[in-house]
Design a protein around this motif. Structure first.
Motif, short mmCIF file in Angstrom:
data_model
loop_
_atom_site.label_atom_id
_atom_site.label_comp_id
_atom_site.label_asym_id
_atom_site.label_seq_id
_atom_site.Cartn_x
_atom_site.Cartn_y
_atom_site.Cartn_z
N MET A 262 35.10 68.20 59.12
CA MET A 262 36.66 68.63 59.27
C MET A 262 36.99 69.59 58.32
SD MET A 262 37.24 67.59 62.24
CE MET A 262 35.42 67.81 62.64
N ALA A 266 38.26 73.08 58.22
CA ALA A 266 39.60 73.47 57.78
C ALA A 266 40.11 74.34 56.36
CB ALA A 266 40.28 72.12 57.80
N GLY A 289 47.13 63.30 62.19
CA GLY A 289 45.48 63.19 62.10
C GLY A 289 44.83 64.17 61.12
N GLY A 290 45.61 64.13 60.04
CA GLY A 290 45.32 65.16 58.97
C GLY A 290 43.80 65.18 58.38
N GLY A 291 43.00 64.22 58.64
CA GLY A 291 41.59 64.35 58.43
C GLY A 291 41.59 64.33 56.84
N TYR A 295 44.89 70.90 55.26
CA TYR A 295 46.21 71.76 55.82
C TYR A 295 47.51 71.26 54.78
CZ TYR A 295 43.43 73.32 59.47
OH TYR A 295 42.32 74.23 60.31
N ASP A 312 46.63 59.28 59.56
CA ASP A 312 45.53 59.19 60.28
C ASP A 312 45.17 57.68 60.10
OD1 ASP A 312 42.49 59.63 60.84
OD2 ASP A 312 43.32 61.58 60.16
N VAL A 313 43.96 57.49 61.05
CA VAL A 313 43.60 56.01 61.19
C VAL A 313 42.98 55.21 59.77
CG1 VAL A 313 42.73 56.61 63.76
CG2 VAL A 313 40.84 57.24 61.68
N VAL A 316 39.97 56.31 57.78
CA VAL A 316 39.91 57.97 57.37
C VAL A 316 40.78 58.05 56.19
CG1 VAL A 316 40.55 60.32 57.94
CG2 VAL A 316 39.20 59.11 59.48
N GLY A 338 47.57 54.68 60.41
CA GLY A 338 48.34 54.40 61.48
C GLY A 338 47.57 55.18 62.89
N ASP A 339 48.36 54.91 64.04
CA ASP A 339 47.78 55.15 65.27
C ASP A 339 49.03 56.08 65.94
OD1 ASP A 339 46.94 55.81 67.99
OD2 ASP A 339 46.81 53.48 68.47
N MET A 340 48.53 57.71 65.89
CA MET A 340 49.74 58.43 66.22
C MET A 340 50.05 58.26 67.91
SD MET A 340 47.73 62.38 66.71
CE MET A 340 46.41 62.16 65.67
N ASN A 355 46.55 69.90 63.89
CA ASN A 355 45.58 70.82 63.76
C ASN A 355 44.15 70.07 64.29
OD1 ASN A 355 46.74 73.12 62.20
ND2 ASN A 355 47.02 71.44 60.62
N ALA A 356 43.54 70.85 65.13
CA ALA A 356 42.34 69.99 65.81
C ALA A 356 42.61 68.59 66.32
CB ALA A 356 41.29 70.22 64.95
N ILE A 357 43.85 68.63 66.96
CA ILE A 357 44.07 66.97 67.20
C ILE A 357 43.95 67.08 69.07
CG2 ILE A 357 45.94 65.29 67.48
CD1 ILE A 357 44.19 65.70 64.70
N MET A 360 41.51 66.12 71.45
CA MET A 360 40.80 64.81 71.49
C MET A 360 41.46 63.86 72.48
SD MET A 360 40.58 63.07 67.51
CE MET A 360 42.28 63.28 67.44
C1 LIG Z 1 39.10 66.69 64.69
S1 LIG Z 1 39.95 65.79 63.37
C2 LIG Z 1 41.05 66.72 62.90
C3 LIG Z 1 41.32 66.81 61.22
C4 LIG Z 1 42.19 67.73 60.57
N1 LIG Z 1 43.62 67.89 61.40
C5 LIG Z 1 41.84 69.05 60.25
O1 LIG Z 1 41.91 69.96 61.38
O2 LIG Z 1 40.70 69.23 59.75
C6 LIG Z 1 40.88 64.71 64.16
C7 LIG Z 1 41.58 63.68 63.27
O3 LIG Z 1 42.68 62.87 63.99
C8 LIG Z 1 42.17 61.53 63.43
N2 LIG Z 1 42.55 60.54 64.47
C9 LIG Z 1 42.17 60.61 65.58
N3 LIG Z 1 42.82 59.53 66.59
C10 LIG Z 1 43.96 59.14 65.86
C11 LIG Z 1 44.84 58.18 66.10
N4 LIG Z 1 44.98 57.77 67.29
N5 LIG Z 1 46.00 58.32 65.15
C12 LIG Z 1 45.64 59.02 63.99
N6 LIG Z 1 44.60 59.84 63.59
C13 LIG Z 1 43.80 59.94 64.48
C14 LIG Z 1 40.62 61.56 63.12
O4 LIG Z 1 40.36 60.26 62.21
C15 LIG Z 1 40.56 62.84 62.48
O5 LIG Z 1 41.01 62.96 60.92
#
Ligand SMILES: C[S@@+](CC[C@H](N)C(=O)[O-])C[C@H]1O[C@@H](n2cnc3c(N)ncnc32)[C@H](O)[C@@H]1O
Ligand code: FES
Length: 451
Positions: A262, A266, A289-291, A295, A312-313, A316, A338-340, A355-357, A360
């Motif tokens: 990621m 990014a 989900g800042g990874g 950003y 983020d989870v 991570v 946490g869990d978004m 971003n890239a969320i 999923m």
């Molecule tokens: C595809 S990555 C994108 C990361 C970052 N936004 C970027 O663009 O580089 C998805 C991110 O969402 C987080 N994520 C996935 N499911 C999540 C949830 N239910 N709650 C919080 N974060 C979550 C993942 O751990 C990961 O860091």
């Protein structure tokens, strides 16, 4: 009309392996050398460098033509380039020893080549031969798999300053015979050089794939190697309609490579996103989900008053903390595990980033996130979705259409979505001024404003 003082055409027509062609006799090296030399001599605004297809003179390649005078050069090598640029482009005097001006012979060769080519195509067509383009696409996994295995085994680091197959095999604890086969294939792909029994990294592989190089991409590319295993489940996933869990997913190593992957994507995109969104009036940002935090880090660097919160989870968050710490942004960027999909977002944000969320999640999950983001924003605050955005009919751009399958094999209900879908969900959630902002590269932004 002559917009440029010189217009250079270099033939780069790819042909099947073994066939005579300009690339087989070095036209890409000529192209690179021309590009470098033209820039180095400050002629970038005077000389336009363009590739072109086969001119039917393949036996005399690499072939190039310089207009407006229409000077044809043959058998050009990279070592001829500085003379061409100095003598022809700077002093206006073509390089005699490379010129080919026997027009009748050139025309005869091109006509004969064209006739042979059309006859060969007719034979293949009659025999029902699959076009080369399709063959290549279908076998495309072979070079890809070869490089991914080399990365998994860290072959390029093991090659080091140069070694033979036995030494490299011993360094990576692998079978010397098989390692030799892999090394030879990597030479054929242009990623290693071989002299006698000795293998060496090319400048490119030494720069991008060797541990210790500042531009090493291996860690992030291991995520691509992991995803390859998911893609092998595509047939079953299409039949079942969702992903097939595989054992290697979500181990600590998997998560480490995932976030490195990621970060790899990014870090180049983040400055464009910051520029496109602008930091005016932005004080508090929620980065869902800042990874790796790329950003948030980019916003923090662009604007000292900005405070970002990454949600983020739990597994991570420590990885994100490391990236944020290394970037020296810990004072501005905080982290929340946490869990978004279920946790309360809080309130009063000027900007919420996805971003890239969204790829999923299912439509229902995205709509739910958009509604809760709307409630969490301050008046006039913005929601920004950055993703691979499909055209309305969802058949392109190709990257977004293929990425949709990446999400089929990776998630319960994720997919790539189209601009009308994103804008529709945003408007339904109460956002106004919803618009698309194009970014350089394959992703785009959809931005909406809370009332
Ligand atoms: C595809 S990555 C994108 C990361 C970052 N936004 C970027 O663009 O580089 C998805 C991110 O969402 C987080 N994520 C996935 N499911 C999540 C949830 N239910 N709650 C919080 N974060 C979550 C993942 O751990 C990961 O860091
Ligand atoms: S491949 Fe260059 S002229 Fe044919």
């Amino acid at each position: 009309m002559e917009p440029f003082r010189f217009h250079l055409f270099v033939c780069t027509q790819q042909k099947p392996e073994g066939a005579t062609s300009c690339p087989a006799s070095g036209s890409f090296a000529v192209l690179d050398a021309l590009d470098r030399e033209i820039q180095a001599r400050g002629l970038g605004n005077d000389a336009q460098l363009t590739t072109c297809g086969c001119m039917g003179l393949c036996d005399e390649g690499p072939v190039m033509v310089v207009y407006p005078a229409g000077v044809w050069y043959r058998r050009v090598q990279a070592s001829d380039v500085s003379e061409i640029v100095a003598t022809h482009l700077r002093n206006g005097k073509p390089v005699d020893r490379l010129i080919w001006n026997d027009a009748p012979a050139m025309k005869a060769m091109a006509v004969e080549h064209g006739e042979k080519f059309r006859a060969a195509m007719a034979v293949r067509d009659k025999a029902g031969t699959l076009p080369d383009r399709l063959e290549q696409t279908i076998r495309g996994y072979m070079p890809s798999r070869c490089i991914l295995t080399a990365l998994e085994l860290d072959i390029f680091t093991a090659v080091g300053e140069g070694a033979n197959a036995e030494q490299i095999g011993a360094r990576i604890h692998a079978n010397a015979r098989a390692v030799g086969m892999l090394l030879n294939a990597l030479v054929s792909l242009g990623l290693l050089a071989k002299s006698g029994d000795n293998y060496e990294n090319t400048p490119e592989s030494a720069r991008f794939f060797v541990q210790g190089s500042k531009d090493n991409h291996r860690n992030g590319l291991l995520h691509t190697a992991n995803i390859w295993h998911r893609w092998s489940t595509l047939t079953d996933a299409v039949c079942r309609g969702t992903h097939i869990p595989i054992d290697r997913d979500h181990t600590p190593e998997w998560t480490h490579s995932f976030i490195a992957g990621m970060q790899r994507n990014a870090k180049d995109r983040a400055p464009h996103v910051v520029k496109a969104l602008g930091a005016t009036g932005v004080r508090r940002i929620l980065d869902l989900g800042g990874g790796s935090g790329a950003y948030s880090i980019a916003f923090a660097k662009a604007c000292p008053e900005v405070r970002c919160e990454i949600l983020d989870v739990p597994e991570v968050v420590p990885l994100a903390a490391e990236y944020v710490g290394k970037a020296g942004a810990s004072a501005q960027v905080s982290l929340r595990a946490g869990d978004m999909l279920h946790d309360d977002f809080g309130s009063g944000y000027d900007l919420i980033m996805l971003n890239a969320i969204c790829h999923m999640f299912s439509e229902e999950e995205n709509r739910n996130i958009f509604c809760r983001a709307h409630q969490a924003l301050a008046p006039n605050g913005r929601l920004a979705v950055q993703d691979f955005i499909l055209n309305p009919d969802k058949t392109g751009p190709q990257h977004a259409a293929l990425f949709s399958l990446n999400m089929l094999v990776s998630t319960d209900g994720g997919a790539s979505y189209s601009e009308p879908e994103y804008t529709g969900w945003m408007k339904d959630a109460g956002f106004t001024d919803v618009c698309r902002i194009n970014l350089p590269g394959p992703s785009g932004l959809i931005v909406g404003r809370a009332k």
